[in-house]
Design a protein around this motif. Structure first.
Motif, short mmCIF file in Angstrom:
data_model
loop_
_atom_site.label_atom_id
_atom_site.label_comp_id
_atom_site.label_asym_id
_atom_site.label_seq_id
_atom_site.Cartn_x
_atom_site.Cartn_y
_atom_site.Cartn_z
N THR A 71 5.58 -1.43 2.56
CA THR A 71 5.25 -2.57 1.71
C THR A 71 4.95 -3.79 2.57
O THR A 71 3.96 -4.51 2.33
N ALA A 72 5.78 -4.02 3.57
CA ALA A 72 5.51 -5.13 4.49
C ALA A 72 4.19 -4.92 5.22
O ALA A 72 3.40 -5.85 5.39
N ALA A 94 1.64 -3.34 4.16
CA ALA A 94 0.54 -3.55 3.23
C ALA A 94 0.15 -5.02 3.15
O ALA A 94 -1.03 -5.36 2.98
N THR A 95 1.14 -5.91 3.28
CA THR A 95 0.83 -7.34 3.22
C THR A 95 0.35 -7.88 4.57
O THR A 95 -0.21 -8.97 4.62
N ALA A 96 0.58 -7.12 5.64
CA ALA A 96 0.20 -7.57 6.98
C ALA A 96 -1.17 -7.04 7.41
O ALA A 96 -1.69 -7.45 8.45
N GLU A 104 -5.22 -5.24 6.05
CA GLU A 104 -6.22 -5.33 4.98
C GLU A 104 -6.97 -4.02 4.74
O GLU A 104 -7.34 -3.72 3.60
N ILE A 117 0.45 -3.10 -4.41
CA ILE A 117 0.56 -4.15 -3.39
C ILE A 117 -0.49 -3.95 -2.30
O ILE A 117 -1.06 -4.91 -1.78
N SER A 118 -0.75 -2.69 -1.94
CA SER A 118 -1.70 -2.40 -0.86
C SER A 118 -3.15 -2.39 -1.32
O SER A 118 -4.05 -2.25 -0.49
#
Length: 300
Positions: free
Chosen positions: A58-59, A61-63, A65, A94-95
């Motif tokens: 999850t982390a 996915a936010t870091a 693109e 989220i991704s």
């Protein structure tokens, strides 16, 4: 036949002390997918730092693109289809639809008894896996699911709005036995193998290639029985567990030879572990990055 190159980033670094930078670097290097192990601990890393797979992804996915993200592999050892489905749908959202679930029957390692149960026999693992995968498939594709199974049940479970990827996020099914291969043929968008574990210590590269060829032949038969063309199933080799594990990253040329041999067998994706010093996955970081950026071009 085209070949994709992916990596496996073990969750051993604190996110703000190198973890985030590694996932971003994987995207910069052009890897197709970055996977991580879905274990509670693993072998030689058992007494050191080890973080959870789904929070890490999850982390990541936010870091990132573009980089696809996934597990290699999730198993029933400590997962339940109902809770896993909810987490996967959230991660897929989220991704932005970049998740692949690598899934297998599990083994007899540390995870197998962490919840207090006796380690399951191979047959018991296969029995649970045969029920786990179909239920997870339903949970990820249907808005509401009720099912009563021998090992896993769901009662009026809601999973709205479902996955970003339709009809659901892809499964990469790890299997070498007949029952697992049938599940891969029916439910998988990809098939995963690490090779023949009996050859890990004392086998030769030639024996490993022959064993992998045999596995792919069995996969083809399972697909034929399911009325499916095996060519439509991606074939992923998770490296690090074959007799040439210590030489394939000696140089770009060595990796190109390794990758070319396995592409000829029918593999469409090779996953290479991100180097970790003083571990089973130690490698020269410079060579590793050169492999990431140069090897596929040399394969043509």
């Amino acid at each position: 036949m085209s070949l994709r190159l992916s990596t496996v980033i073990l969750p051993v670094d604190r996110w703000h002390e190198g973890g985030a930078a590694t996932w971003r670097r994987a995207e910069e290097l052009g890897f197709r997918t970055a996977y991580t192990y879905d274990h509670l601990s693993w072998r030689s890393f058992r007494d050191g730092p080890w973080f959870g797979a789904l929070p890490t992804l999850t982390a990541a996915a936010t870091a990132t693109e573009r980089l696809r993200l996934g597990t290699l592999v999730t198993s029933p050892n400590f997962r339940h289809p109902v809770t896993l489905a909810k987490e996967l749908i959230s991660l897929d959202d989220i991704s932005g639809g970049r998740v692949t679930l690598g899934i297998g029957a599990g083994g007899s390692g540390f995870d197998a008894t962490a919840l207090g149960q006796e380690a399951w026999t191979p047959k018991e693992r296969a029995d649970r896996f045969a029920e786990f995968v179909p239920l997870l498939d339903r949970l990820l594709t249907e808005d509401a699911v009720s099912e009563r199974g021998t090992f896993y049940s769901a009662e009026e479970v809601r999973n709205i709005p479902g996955c970003v990827q339709r009809p659901r996020l892809p499964f990469a099914v790890a299997a070498t036995g007949p029952r697992g291969l049938r599940l891969a043929a029916r439910y998988g968008q990809a098939w995963v193998t690490t090779g023949d574990p009996k050859l890990y210590e004392e086998g030769t590269p030639g024996q490993s290639v022959a064993a992998l060829r045999g596995q792919i032949e069995k996969l083809g038969k399972a697909c034929a029985e399911a009325g499916r063309d095996v060519a439509g199933l991606e074939k992923v080799l998770l490296t690090g567990f074959t007799p040439d594990k210590n030489t394939m990253l000696d140089s770009v040329d060595a990796f190109v030879d390794f990758a070319g041999t396995h592409r000829e067998l029918g593999f469409t994706e090779i996953a290479v572990h991100w180097p970790i010093p003083d571990s089973d996955f130690a490698a020269d970081q410079r060579v590793f990055e050169a492999v990431a950026t140069e090897a596929l071009a040399q394969l043509g």
